[in-house]
Scaffold this motif. Structure first.
Motif: not given
Length: 577
Positions: A1-21
């Motif tokens: 499943x980790x292989x599919x996480x490459x599709x999250x690259x365009x949203x890395x800023x949103x991911x980082x913001x969510x993790x920070x919050x």
């Protein structure tokens, strides 16, 4: 499943913001029990009301801040996971669009539908829960352990004893659950297949009174899936009450040993209250992890199936450099040279050592018995399949050296089974040429002998075609399919038994109209009826995948036994003469 996480690259800023919050939310939740302990141990014990109000207001502000962080992080998590699912669905669809018919046959249409919908939904949910729960759980667990140890290190030994038991339980459940989830997705494919066949074949099912048989098939597939789902859910549902039981016993142990320490003066009441809350937070974090383990096995099984689609390399590819561009003028000369083709797993070639030439301005007809390879031969020209050996040339260029898009732009294809799409009649005809004018659409319909029945419909060319074309007859479907090919005015027309549903009068009128319209194009017609191809310039007779004869009608009557047998089986002596 980790292989599919490459599709999250365009949203890395949103991911980082969510993790920070989420981190800020965790900090706020971990700090509240300490403040509460201070209120009890300092404010209540000393009777300091001002201190209680001061710390209480601080607790309210921290709680509001934590809540706002939770709301925004949930929004970002939902938005990111939905976009991830959309992109992944788009990639799977795009890859499936590039598949040859062999790949479609291998994976199966019903399985592709399940993978594009249900499987991606499973992964999308896990991505969302990972950003919300999986990220928060370790923060809460580690932070809770640190804060609990800071309150009383010896009492924290209770946590050290409990955590390994919980982790072992989660791993044991996951080990049994993963194989079952894989089986479950396969059985969902089967159910989807049965349902799809039932809906598409409803006329045949009713005509042969096989409704009870189909009900039985669906019931078996449904119960098969249900029994596996129940088995999995029983296993997973046992996890939550077990966790709750462990949490309650852990709380009892903490209160028991904490009371002893308070009695001996080694611990304050406020610290014990805070310690209990930290233990509860740690246990809930582990419960969140266990909930994720309920979802991850199924998502992992789905990820394997998605990766199988994405990793499947289409066997039909465009060349690195096309030998012909879309702008290049071509005449439509088609040549088969010693072509051999076999379906995967077949013992014998479907067509063997086929050689002929179809020229512009001429009608080339292909006739033969059932299973002789007529449709197969036609499907090789647009490269729906690639040949095993030999070559197919378009104006002297091997079609394997052309881009598929450019090749198919030069072909007007009418399949054996007429396929219409949901939309208006005009939209279905424009499927052949997107920018066709109203005049071009009307002219194509007129040549295809479709104008009469279209004009009798309530809204004419704006009449809506139902899904699958169920509101028009077989002959009407064929005529609209022919109009769709005609509107693009290609160099090559391929008619795969496209006149079979037409009456003899319409068939004759259509062939007459085609003659005047396609004088500069190459026509290749597959037909079962001799009357359809009797006037063809060249007739190719196939028998068991091989050419049994080539020539016009009169020549073949004299030289080809197979053709003569077909003719005498369909026409009377007067018609032949």
């Amino acid at each position: 499943m980790l292989k599919l996480f490459k599709f999250l690259k365009p949203y890395r800023l949103s991911v980082m913001a969510a993790l920070g919050l989420i981190f800020l939310q965790a900090i706020s939740e971990l700090y509240l029990p300490t403040l509460m302990a201070n209120i009890v141990d300092i404010g209540v014990v000393d009777g300091d009301t001002a201190y209680i109000f001061k710390v209480g207001i601080l607790m309210i502000l921290i709680a509001i801040g934590g809540t706002l962080c939770a709301i925004v992080s949930s929004y970002l998590s939902a938005k990111t996971s939905t976009a991830f699912g959309r992109d992944l669905r788009g990639q799977v669809f795009k890859r499936a669009e590039d598949f040859s018919l062999n790949e479609f046959d291998k994976i199966g249409a019903s399985s592709l539908i399940t993978r594009t919908t249900n499987d991606i939904t499973q992964i999308q949910q896990v991505v969302m829960m990972s950003l919300r729960m999986m990220a928060r759980a370790p923060m809460m667990a580690i932070g809770g352990i640190i804060m609990a140890v800071s309150k009383n290190a010896k009492l924290s030994l209770v946590i050290v004893f409990v955590i390994p038991i919980i982790l072992l339980g989660i791993l044991a459940v996951a080990k049994k659950g993963v194989p079952l989830f894989k089986v479950m997705q396969t059985k969902l494919d089967k159910l989807n297949q049965v349902l799809r066949e039932n809906l598409m074949g409803v006329r045949v099912i009713r005509a042969f009174n096989r409704i009870d048989h189909e009900k039985k098939r669906f019931k078996e597939a449904n119960y098969d899936l249900t029994s596996t789902a129940i088995k999995v859910n029983k296993l997973m549902s046992a996890l939550m009450p077990t966790m709750s039981l462990i949490l309650n016993f852990t709380t009892i142990a903490v209160i028991w040993f904490g009371a002893i320490k308070i009695d001996s003066g080694a611990m304050q009441v406020g610290d014990l209250m805070a310690f209990i809350q930290y233990v509860t937070q740690i246990m809930f974090a582990l419960i969140m992890v266990s909930m994720m383990f309920v979802m991850i096995p199924r998502a992992s099984a789905s990820a394997v199936r998605i990766n199988e689609v994405l990793d499947t390399i289409p066997e039909i590819k465009d060349p690195a450099k096309s030998s012909i561009t879309d702008a290049t003028s071509t005449s439509g000369l088609v040549e088969f040279k010693n072509v051999i083709f076999s379906y995967p797993g077949a013992e014998e070639p479907a067509i063997n050592d086929i050689s002929f030439t179809a020229r512009p301005g001429k009608v080339t007809a292909i006739i033969g018995g059932t299973g002789s390879g007529k449709s197969t031969l036609l499907n090789l020209i647009p490269r729906f399949y690639d040949i095993d050996s030999g070559s197919i040339l378009l104006d002297g260029v091997d079609i394997r050296q052309m881009e598929q898009k450019n090749l198919r732009n030069k072909i007007g294809f009418v399949p054996q089974k007429a396929v219409l799409f949901t939309g208006t009649i005009a939209e279905n005809i424009r499927y052949g040429k997107e920018d066709a004018t109203d005049e071009e659409v009307r002219l194509a319909a007129e040549i295809a002998q479709a104008t009469e029945f279209i004009s009798n419909m309530k809204d004419g060319f704006d009449s809506v075609i139902a899904q699958g074309g169920t509101n028009v007859s077989g002959g009407q479907k064929q005529r609209l399919s022919i109009a769709r090919a005609l509107v693009r005015r290609p160099e090559i027309y391929l008619f795969d038994d496209s006149f079979s549903a037409l009456d003899f009068k319409t068939d004759a009128k259509l062939r007459g109209a085609l003659k005047g319209e396609t004088t500069n194009s190459t026509l290749i017609i597959v037909a079962q009826r001799v009357s359809t191809i009797i006037d063809a310039d060249q007739i190719i007779v196939l028998d068991k995948g091989k050419i049994a004869g080539v020539g016009n009608h009169e020549e073949l009557l004299k030289t080809c036994d197979v053709y003569r047998e077909i003719v005498y089986s369909q026409l009377s002596e007067e018609e032949i003469a």
